[in-house]
Write a protein that holds these residues in place. Sequence first.
Motif, short mmCIF file in Angstrom:
data_model
loop_
_atom_site.label_atom_id
_atom_site.label_comp_id
_atom_site.label_asym_id
_atom_site.label_seq_id
_atom_site.Cartn_x
_atom_site.Cartn_y
_atom_site.Cartn_z
N PHE A 70 13.40 2.03 -7.97
CA PHE A 70 13.13 0.58 -7.90
C PHE A 70 12.37 0.25 -6.62
O PHE A 70 11.46 -0.59 -6.62
CB PHE A 70 14.44 -0.20 -7.94
N ALA A 71 12.74 0.91 -5.51
CA ALA A 71 12.06 0.67 -4.23
C ALA A 71 10.57 0.99 -4.32
O ALA A 71 9.76 0.40 -3.59
CB ALA A 71 12.71 1.48 -3.12
N GLY A 129 6.43 5.50 6.38
CA GLY A 129 7.00 5.84 5.08
C GLY A 129 8.35 5.17 4.92
O GLY A 129 8.69 4.25 5.67
N LEU A 130 9.13 5.65 3.96
CA LEU A 130 10.49 5.14 3.76
C LEU A 130 11.49 6.15 4.31
O LEU A 130 11.53 7.29 3.84
CB LEU A 130 10.76 4.87 2.28
N PRO A 138 0.02 12.01 3.68
CA PRO A 138 0.32 11.24 4.90
C PRO A 138 1.78 10.81 4.92
O PRO A 138 2.40 10.61 3.87
CB PRO A 138 -0.62 10.04 4.80
N LEU A 139 2.34 10.64 6.11
CA LEU A 139 3.74 10.25 6.21
C LEU A 139 4.01 8.89 5.57
O LEU A 139 5.12 8.62 5.13
CB LEU A 139 4.18 10.23 7.68
N GLU A 140 3.00 8.03 5.49
CA GLU A 140 3.21 6.73 4.85
C GLU A 140 3.46 6.87 3.35
O GLU A 140 3.94 5.94 2.70
CB GLU A 140 2.03 5.81 5.10
N ALA A 141 3.16 8.05 2.80
CA ALA A 141 3.41 8.31 1.39
C ALA A 141 4.63 9.20 1.20
O ALA A 141 4.76 9.93 0.21
CB ALA A 141 2.19 8.96 0.74
N HIS A 157 0.83 -1.20 0.00
CA HIS A 157 0.00 0.00 0.00
C HIS A 157 0.86 1.25 0.00
O HIS A 157 1.87 1.33 0.69
CB HIS A 157 -0.91 0.00 1.23
N ASN A 158 0.48 2.25 -0.78
CA ASN A 158 1.18 3.54 -0.84
C ASN A 158 2.65 3.39 -1.20
O ASN A 158 3.51 4.14 -0.71
CB ASN A 158 1.05 4.30 0.49
N ARG A 159 2.94 2.46 -2.05
CA ARG A 159 4.34 2.22 -2.39
C ARG A 159 4.94 3.37 -3.20
O ARG A 159 6.09 3.74 -3.02
CB ARG A 159 4.44 0.91 -3.18
#
Length: 296
Positions: A285-286, A256-257, A231-234, A73-75
């Motif tokens: 790529f990630a 997030g990353l 959002p921080l996950e994005a 999700h949200n990659r």
Amino acid sequence: MSICTLIAADTLEGGIISEVNDRLAAVGCVPGAVRWLSDGKAVDIAFDGNIGSARAALSVLEDRCDIVVQGEHNRRKMLLVSDMDSTMITVECIDELADFAGIKPQIAAITERAMAGELDFTEALKARVALLAGLDENMIAQCLRERVRPMPGAEVLVRTMTGWGAHAVLVSGGFTSFTGPVAELLGFTEVHANVLKVKDGRLTGGLTGDIVDAAVKKAVLHSAAVSQGIPLEATIAVGDGANDLPMIAAAVAGDGLGIGYHPRPQLAKAANFSVRHNDLTALLFAQGVAPNEWLR
């Protein structure tokens, strides 16, 4: 589902996919579909199971390739917040300015200790800038022209992400004299950095305004996410040294990353993805982006 991505510096070793599947299965993760992003170089392996367990199980392979483990999700991220020196460009600008002043060894030694987290960043910055007092301000333009080069993959990363609508922020403990031109070259739309004080055409050895330190970098990440409604996950936060650690940790905490780019050991511990073998295209790529989708 979750995704494990393997990214080789050159070509992935034969049998490494089977080894990954075995290691995932050993910690209760069920391997799934395999999708090549770039033949022989980068591959996605889907799995069902605990992400933390998968990361731990695969960490022993990080000396052979770069590995990122994350949820599906949200990659593809919508906010990029990046350090500049030794991340988006190949040099530390203050060290290169010091070379023009004939004192690079003294300043570079302080820089390395600060980036390793051995010195307080703000005090180390003030000490280094003080040593530049009297330097002709024209040396800044010469330094930009002769020394500052984009990190391999930087332009492709920023332009590809902004091409799908992501917001790109350059936040640096360095100087606006460099971040402005670098941001324009690479395609960043928001910039935060320190301001060198100049008088009568020479550096005074001081700074103007508030200092961009580790706390400010973290605050910039949060404020950019809020202002852009992301959002921080994005979010991706990327840097190389101790001054980037709170920013990286904030991205990780928000799912997030938080990426260490050829990181110092202290930063690598806080990141959930470290790029050790590749250039900045590893961040594409990630995100599951194949080279035929990159904007060059």
